[in-house]
Design an enzyme around this catalytic site. Structure first.
Site, mmCIF file in Angstrom:
data_model
loop_
_atom_site.group_PDB
_atom_site.id
_atom_site.type_symbol
_atom_site.label_atom_id
_atom_site.label_comp_id
_atom_site.label_asym_id
_atom_site.label_seq_id
_atom_site.Cartn_x
_atom_site.Cartn_y
_atom_site.Cartn_z
ATOM 1 N N ALA A 118 37.177 -39.759 -11.468
ATOM 2 C CA ALA A 118 35.844 -39.981 -10.915
ATOM 3 C C ALA A 118 34.780 -39.659 -11.960
ATOM 4 O O ALA A 118 35.027 -38.930 -12.908
ATOM 5 C CB ALA A 118 35.657 -39.088 -9.690
ATOM 6 N N GLY A 156 41.191 -39.581 -9.392
ATOM 7 C CA GLY A 156 41.030 -40.772 -8.562
ATOM 8 C C GLY A 156 41.744 -41.983 -9.133
ATOM 9 O O GLY A 156 42.119 -42.906 -8.392
ATOM 10 N N GLU A 169 45.266 -41.593 -8.013
ATOM 11 C CA GLU A 169 45.284 -41.817 -6.554
ATOM 12 C C GLU A 169 45.226 -43.308 -6.239
ATOM 13 O O GLU A 169 45.839 -43.777 -5.284
ATOM 14 C CB GLU A 169 44.123 -41.065 -5.898
ATOM 15 N N GLU A 180 42.057 -32.184 -10.719
ATOM 16 C CA GLU A 180 40.938 -31.713 -9.892
ATOM 17 C C GLU A 180 40.786 -30.198 -9.832
ATOM 18 O O GLU A 180 39.669 -29.679 -9.811
ATOM 19 C CB GLU A 180 41.077 -32.264 -8.464
#
Ligand code: NAI
Length: 652
Positions: free
Chosen positions: A18, A57, A60, A80
């Site tokens: 992100a 992300g 993911e 994260e």
């Protein structure tokens, strides 16, 4: 029509995570979760083709796909937790379903990416593609389509594990040790446990809830602060990005002692040939011997190949001849901490080194301007203050002297990157930023002994606060004799009415210099670095209270934290005001990377912001009234407290 879909990225990498500057804003459409759900629900097989790094992300997204292929040097990870959060777009729900809970927890809670080969072994990556990724991925997808292989949706899998729920307890306990004090890794385990208990929809909802709770936590704010602070530290307002940088292709280190040896290793590790000198052949041999032993122990532990060791040792060239230094690009001086000696050495360097050679000193207390002044080229002189052990500690204070040129500053930052140090620019003053602040911190720790605490209690409270170790264990590790010598020198000029604790001196008078002599504030068993409380020291401390006429009282852990950490903050405020540090976040980086301050508290100045500057100021004012002028509040602390300001908003 299409029979299968390949998701691949242009440029140097797959989606690498992100944009974390967006964390403080409302998300924009299309929402990430919906994109992932669309991929996962596709009726046609979707293959993620991974090169570079699939992180956060990005991974993911790949987990929303039905299959994953990757080039061999790709990396996958969920970093994260390094920002105090957990994956929030299904990472904690899909990864354990795909590769099992233990492997998933390892990746999620460590935050460390794994290579494609390992990912392949774990089943995270279905196939490694040598050669052209797109061609390989298309071939893989076409094969799936031809064989009529249906989409394999991770959401439909079960996250199972063998044995009982004890495994989560065990993992929590392990992480509480390796990531002591950090909340996010624990929450990550919670999320993975949920994946074993519910269907995907409920799991995703609960993951999101944990994610948001982490995101607004003080820990995450602190860790994100440090993340940005480290990057900001490299920005120097009057040294623009396009400042010419000198390429460092060869180096020399003067003094093969504790620091010199470690500094030389940094260059060798980065593939830069480095001369190492000392005053005597004996000193040189000893220094080289220690370096050799250091590398050999890495080889023995399997952390380095013998071949690599031979290569780096070959880059370190012992010499006693200053003439060998005439062509090097940088010299770092690490001889004894004596001004006369440093002046003599810099005079010699000035005579032999080429004009554009960077002349650096590793001094920790001496005036870099005075050292620069003995040369004919003070603009080439800079302080490069490494921390012990110099081959391991990440921090580098770059000390800008009055006449240091912008090129030399830019070159020093570039060098720091090459030798993998986290660099912060500081100005000239006694102790620069880190050691200047540590002085009042240690002083208060010592006063607390006189007032009723014992070393193990002070250290225990600060360890629980999150410091890598307490002040007394740290002093024992660094060696007590250096500070003792400095204090003896300063004794004559110390104001008579200033409070001074003699405990440190008395410990040294017993020939206890810390770990290196097997005893200091603690005792040490041979071959064991764990500090053992020593009744001899307890007795000395108790006697000292009586001697100075202080009635010992119970000291709370809270007082220990406030007395020591607020002393750091108050000195930090003075440093900011004097412009010795450019900005408050620079001080935080120094404390997290050089002094074991917990990243989850964001460094001392950010910690002050989270506690509230006014709360800190009020306490400092109280200590001032109680303990006298050493606690004089820094004017900046007072000003920010009155204005309701924050340190984070002060500075450049
Ligand atoms: P050390 O005593 O371990 O090493 C100094 C070395 O310099 C010795 O090997 C000595 O033989 C050599 N030397 C003396 N005169 C010399 C000369 N004229 N030419 C070449 N070599 C000479 O000292 P240490 O701890 O390595 O400190 C070196 C410098 O680093 C000092 O300025 C100190 O303040 C600074 N420093 C020390 C730190 C520490 O934790 N020990 C941390 C950061 C900086």
């Amino acid at each position: 029509g299409a029979t299968a879909i390949v998701l691949i990225c242009e440029g140097s990498t797959f989606i690498a995570g992100a944009d974390i500057t967006e964390f403080n804003r409302a998300p924009e459409e299309p929402f990430h979760d919906e994109v992932i759900a669309r991929l996962e629900n596709s009726e046609k097989p979707v293959v993620a083709a991974i090169h570079g790094t699939a992180l956060g992300g990005g991974l993911e997204t790949a987990l929303g796909c039905h299959y994953r292929v990757a080039v061999p040097n790709a990396k996958c990870g969920l970093p994260e937790v390094n920002l105090g959060i957990i994956p929030g777009a299904g990472g904690t729900q899909r990864l354990p379903r795909l590769i099992g809970i233990e492997a998933a927890v390892k990746i999620i809670a460590s935050g460390v990416p794994i290579g494609a080969a390992e990912a392949h072994k774990l089943g995270l990556v279905d196939e490694l593609i040598e050669g052209d990724l797109l061609a390989g991925a298309l071939a893989y997808a076409e094969k799936l389509a031809a064989e009529g292989t249906p989409p394999r949706r991770i959401k439909d899998m079960q996250a199972t594990f063998e044995g009982s729920g004890e495994i989560f307890k065990t993992m929590r306990a392990q992480l509480a040790k390796v990531k002591r004090g950090f909340e996010a890794p624990q929450r990550a385990i919670d999320a993975v446990e949920i994946a074993t208990q519910t269907n995907i929809d409920e799991g995703l909802m609960k993951e999101k809830e944990i994610f948001y709770n982490c995101l607004i936590s003080t820990q995450s704010q602190s860790q994100r602060h440090i993340f940005f602070a480290e990057r900001k530290a490299t920005k120097i307002p009057d040294v623009p990005k396009d400042t010419p940088v000198k390429k460092i292709e060869s180096a020399a280190v003067l003094g093969a002692g504790t620091m010199g040896g470690g500094i030389a290793m940094n260059f060798a590790n980065a593939g830069i040939p480095v001369f190492l000198t000392d005053a005597t052949q004996e000193g040189l041999d000893k220094g080289i011997g220690i370096i050799q032993k250091n590398y050999a122990s890495k080889v023995k532990k399997g952390k380095m190949t013998q071949e690599k060791m031979d290569k780096v040792m070959g880059l370190i060239k012992p010499t006693l001849d200053y003439n060998d230094l005439k062509d090097v690009d940088i010299v770092i001086e690490a001889v004894f901490e004596e001004m006369e000696l440093k002046r003599e050495v810099f005079g010699k360097l000035d005579a032999v080194c080429k004009p554009d050679c960077v002349l650096a000193t590793n001094t920790s207390t001496l005036d870099v301007n005075e050292i620069a002044a003995v040369t004919s080229r003070p603009e080439q002189v800079i302080g490069l203050h490494f921390f012990s052990p110099a081959n391991i500690m990440k921090l580098l204070e770059i000390v800008r002297a009055e006449k240091t040129s912008k090129e030399v500053i830019a070159t020093s930052f570039a060098l720091a990157k090459i030798i993998r140090k986290t660099a912060v620019l500081v100005g000239v003053c006694d102790g620069f930023v880190g050691n200047r602040m540590v002085h009042p911190y240690l002083r208060e720790a010592m006063f607390l002994l006189e007032e009723g605490a014992l070393p193990q209690q002070v250290d225990g409270a600060l360890y629980a606060f999150g410091m890598a170790m307490g002040p007394f264990a740290m002093s024992d590790l660094a060696g007590l004799d250096v500070g003792w010598r400095i204090r003896k020198r300063q004794a004559a000029t110390r104001p008579k009415d200033e409070r001074y604790s003699a405990i440190g001196d008395k410990i040294c008078e017993m020939d206890r210099y810390g770990q290196k002599t097997g005893a200091g504030f603690y005792k040490y068993e041979p071959g064991n670095r764990v500090p053992q409380p020593d009744p001899v020291v307890d007795e000395l401390v108790i006697q000292e209270s009586a001697l100075v006429g202080i009635e010992r009282k119970a000291i709370s852990d809270e007082e220990i934290i406030e007395r020591t950490i607020y002393a750091l903050i108050n000195e930090g405020a003075k440093i900011l005001e004097e412009g010795i540090a450019l900005r408050s976040s620079d001080i935080d980086v120094i404390y997290v990377y050089g002094y074991g301050f917990p990243a989850f508290r964001g460094g001392p100045m950010f910690y002050a912001d989270t506690v509230g500057v006014k709360t800190v100021y009020d306490k400092v004012a109280e200590f001032h009234a109680q303990h006298g002028k050493l606690w004089e509040p820094a004017p900046l602390l007072k000003k920010l407290a009155e204005e309701g300001g924050r340190f984070a908003d002060f500075g450049k």
